[in-house]
Design an enzyme around this catalytic site. Structure first.
Site, PDB file in Angstrom:
ATOM      1  N   TYR A  72     -18.019   3.596  -9.710  1.00 43.12           N
ATOM      2  CA  TYR A  72     -17.758   4.929  -9.185  1.00 43.12           C
ATOM      3  C   TYR A  72     -19.041   5.764  -9.232  1.00 43.12           C
ATOM      4  O   TYR A  72     -19.589   6.018 -10.298  1.00 43.12           O
ATOM      5  CB  TYR A  72     -16.668   5.634  -9.982  1.00 43.12           C
ATOM      6  CG  TYR A  72     -15.335   4.937 -10.035  1.00 43.12           C
ATOM      7  CD1 TYR A  72     -14.954   4.025  -9.054  1.00 43.12           C
ATOM      8  CD2 TYR A  72     -14.438   5.187 -11.079  1.00 43.12           C
ATOM      9  CE1 TYR A  72     -13.724   3.387  -9.114  1.00 43.12           C
ATOM     10  CE2 TYR A  72     -13.201   4.559 -11.133  1.00 43.12           C
ATOM     11  CZ  TYR A  72     -12.855   3.649 -10.154  1.00 43.12           C
ATOM     12  OH  TYR A  72     -11.632   3.022 -10.216  1.00 43.12           O
ATOM     13  N   PRO A 221      -0.845   6.597  -8.015  1.00 41.45           N
ATOM     14  CA  PRO A 221       0.615   6.746  -8.094  1.00 41.45           C
ATOM     15  C   PRO A 221       1.162   7.814  -7.158  1.00 41.45           C
ATOM     16  O   PRO A 221       2.370   7.886  -6.951  1.00 41.45           O
ATOM     17  CB  PRO A 221       0.848   7.123  -9.563  1.00 41.45           C
ATOM     18  CG  PRO A 221      -0.408   7.821  -9.960  1.00 41.45           C
ATOM     19  CD  PRO A 221      -1.507   7.098  -9.238  1.00 41.45           C
ATOM     20  N   PHE A 226      -1.153  11.351  -0.692  1.00 39.53           N
ATOM     21  CA  PHE A 226      -0.306  11.522   0.489  1.00 39.53           C
ATOM     22  C   PHE A 226       1.114  11.940   0.118  1.00 39.53           C
ATOM     23  O   PHE A 226       1.748  12.730   0.825  1.00 39.53           O
ATOM     24  CB  PHE A 226      -0.273  10.220   1.292  1.00 39.53           C
ATOM     25  CG  PHE A 226       0.307  10.372   2.671  1.00 39.53           C
ATOM     26  CD1 PHE A 226      -0.465  10.879   3.702  1.00 39.53           C
ATOM     27  CD2 PHE A 226       1.616  10.013   2.940  1.00 39.53           C
ATOM     28  CE1 PHE A 226       0.058  11.021   4.980  1.00 39.53           C
ATOM     29  CE2 PHE A 226       2.152  10.149   4.207  1.00 39.53           C
ATOM     30  CZ  PHE A 226       1.374  10.661   5.235  1.00 39.53           C
TER      31      PHE A 226
END
Length: 343
Positions: A72, A221, A226
């Site tokens: 990351y 999760p 969305f």
């Protein structure tokens, strides 16, 4: 958030256990963890000060499990997490990952490496960036098809023996791979995508984990945000947000998935909570061995997510959610390229 509210949240985040006491792989963590990836990359512009503020708020609120990875940034997210937890190491169950190899000079470069030599080198580099002397939960981020899992986990076990790592995990590994890995050294947790709209694990993997006493740490999760209902189209996303290329956010798939989110929102409104809280509560309700790690780079969203820990779902609620978002209902693949997922 008032002190009284923080105390209330800490109570709802009371611990869950990953792994098995029988196998010596048990790890106690908060019911919700915090995914730190988006504080450095993938979800558009980010500010390190905001990331550190979110981590501080999470720890103050009773979150103990922080999740990062060497890839990351690349590499910068571990440094950010290390700065955020300086002086608070005892408050943190620190998880990071290796195996997705990237280059600081060429951020587009990608390969997977599970070789024993790389396992050791990657761990040492992560310890330096994090500024700690051990990692509580060390995951293989993606399974390397060119290296037997026994060799990779054997090297990870050497890290445990050396005191650099306390517990071992895998990410996006198949049931067969999990079995082979667990036979070499006890695995504490599998980290894989799991949510109302990504339920592939239920076919075989979840039962395998429970047979072997391995916990599940679901990433995304909230369906990459969305399921909160806040993304009606990719136009609202930062130009650098990787979700702009995600198949589930495109064209007809987007329209079909928005219909699913609207159903979740309707159920949430009836309960007086947000769609995101309902989606997270559903994941939490899947078992005491499930510890989701929703990510965010904003304190307001963190506070909203932590509120899900106080939501109780009845059998009727769960049945309604299953009917609203049936298994396999989400349109589109999880990633533009699924080739790195172990099957």
């Amino acid at each position: 958030m008032t002190n009284e509210h923080i105390d209330s949240v800490r109570t709802t985040l009371a611990s869950r256990r990953l792994g098995s006491a029988e196998h010596g792989s048990e790890l106690t963590v908060s019911r919700l963890g915090l995914g730190c990836m988006g504080m450095s990359e993938f979800y558009g512009a980010a500010d390190e000060r905001d990331g550190i503020a979110v981590i501080t708020r999470a720890l103050d609120s009773g979150v103990t499990l922080l999740d990062t990875a060497d890839m990351y940034g690349p590499f910068t997210n571990e440094e950010l997490v290390g700065r955020a937890i300086a002086g608070r190491r005892d408050d943190v169950v620190l998880a990071t990952k290796f195996g997705n190899v990237r280059s600081a000079e060429d951020p587009t470069y990608r390969r997977i490496d599970g070789s024993p030599a790389y396992v050791h080198a990657a761990c040492d580099a992560s310890l330096r960036r994090l500024g700690v002397d051990h990692i509580d939960l060390y995951y293989q981020h993606r399974v390397d098809p060119a290296v037997p899992i026994e060799d990779t986990v054997g090297a990870m076990a050497e890290l445990v023996q050396a005191g650099k790592v306390r517990r071992l995990g895998l990410s996006e590994a198949s049931a067969a791979t999990v079995r082979r890995a667990h036979a070499v050294h006890p695995i504490t947790a599998l980290q894989s995508e799991y949510s109302l709209w990504t339920r592939d694990l239920e076919a075989e993997i979840l039962s395998t984990l429970r047979e072997l006493g391995i916990g599940l740490v679901p990433y995304s999760p909230l369906g990459r945000g969305f399921l909160t209902g806040a993304i009606p189209s990719v136009d609202v996303l930062d130009p650098a947000d990787f979700r702009r290329a995600n198949p589930r956010f495109q064209g007809a798939a987007l329209d079909a998935n928005l219909a699913l989110v609207n159903r979740v929102r309707e159920l949430a409104e009836r309960k007086g909570i947000t769609a995101g809280q309902l989606a997270l509560a559903w994941v939490l309700a899947q078992g005491p061995d499930v510890v989701p790690i929703p990510g965010t780079k904003r304190i307001a969203y963190l506070d909203e997510n932590l509120g899900a820990a106080a939501v109780s779902l009845t059998d009727a609620d769960l049945a309604e959610l299953d009917a609203a978002v049936p298994v396999g209902a989400a349109a589109g693949e999880r990633y533009p390229d699924m080739s790195s997922i172990d099957t």
